[in-house]
Design a protein around this motif. Sequence first.
Motif, mmCIF file in Angstrom:
data_model
loop_
_atom_site.group_PDB
_atom_site.id
_atom_site.type_symbol
_atom_site.label_atom_id
_atom_site.label_comp_id
_atom_site.label_asym_id
_atom_site.label_seq_id
_atom_site.Cartn_x
_atom_site.Cartn_y
_atom_site.Cartn_z
ATOM 1 N N ARG A 1 34.605 80.474 58.381
ATOM 2 C CA ARG A 1 35.884 80.637 59.061
ATOM 3 C C ARG A 1 36.349 82.087 59.132
ATOM 4 N NH1 ARG A 1 39.820 75.499 57.661
ATOM 5 N NH2 ARG A 1 38.325 73.841 58.189
ATOM 6 N N HIS A 9 42.668 77.644 63.830
ATOM 7 C CA HIS A 9 42.784 76.225 63.500
ATOM 8 C C HIS A 9 42.935 75.352 64.746
ATOM 9 C CE1 HIS A 9 43.904 78.186 59.654
ATOM 10 N NE2 HIS A 9 43.243 77.168 59.137
ATOM 11 N N ASN A 61 43.346 67.166 59.734
ATOM 12 C CA ASN A 61 43.672 68.584 59.812
ATOM 13 C C ASN A 61 44.869 68.855 60.707
ATOM 14 O OD1 ASN A 61 41.487 70.179 58.253
ATOM 15 N ND2 ASN A 61 40.323 68.650 59.397
ATOM 16 N N PHE A 81 47.806 71.283 59.483
ATOM 17 C CA PHE A 81 48.216 72.480 60.214
ATOM 18 C C PHE A 81 49.589 72.333 60.863
ATOM 19 C CE2 PHE A 81 43.406 72.860 61.168
ATOM 20 C CZ PHE A 81 43.177 73.294 59.872
#
Length: 320
Positions: free
Chosen positions: A250, A270, A296, A300
Amino acid sequence: MVEARKGISCCKHVVLPVLVVLIVAVIIFLVKDKAHPSPVPSIPSSTPSAAPAPMVPTLENGTYGAALATSIQFLQIQKAGKLVGNTIAWRGDSALNDGKGASLDLSKGLYDAGDHMKFGFPMAFTGTILSWTILEYKQLLTGYGKLNLALDNLRWITDYLVNAHSADNVLCIQVGDPKVDHSCWDRPESMTEERPLLFINKTSPGSDVAGETAAALAAASLVFKSSNATYSSSLLKHAKQLFDFADKYRGIYSYTFPDLANYYNSTDYHDELLWAAAWLYHATGNMTYLQYTTDNGKKFKGYGDPTYFSWDDKRAGTQV
């Protein structure tokens, strides 16, 4: 975790991604007009000296159809490489040696704007949105005789992106030196400057651009699935590999290469991971990708609600 987005990132060269969003907007207007044609207002007989009423754009007078044709033609104009069946009289072959120094064929793809740069991040976004447009509005594109051109433009992008993905965890994200390129004003057919390549890999990550490229190839695999199953499978294979690469290693590509912040600065990655996973779910039906977006997406959520949709911020797209 990187900081939340704080606003729209600055970019000097946004012609290509803005244009493909314009194509979507034009098609939406066409669909609305077809369902609810707008009448041309009549002029009351009691006011014979009044100026003629302005024409309201409809399918009948062709305003939106012309905009659609011009928008798709713009993508044709931006093509690099060997132009087979070229319909643009003032365009010719260019960038035929792109990638050769690394034993890659990167001759295709689209130039970004009025320059000769190939920026992978906005080009991949263009591919994703063009795929989405074809999937949603195939019948309308067919009716206007523009489907084949749209498919040709899309494949010109995806051929380039596949070749740019030279290994599981390696992706060429740029062809050309923007500082040198932007100091020249010449035709791509005549350019003589060096065309250096820029790569992301395990130690120089770019989850945003890798994720967007995965999304583009996954979406395109759906477009070509019925007409070219072999090509569709190849696109999907690359999409899966790129998503794994983006998720495992990442980083923000414009942090890895700070100079790129002057062109297409990325503010986060993201959203691209969620965006890519969503398209992979649609392309494969694999619940693992859906679970990834669900889990996710909640994680996020602190990044705030989206206020726009662009090559940099796909949060709105992931929520559709």
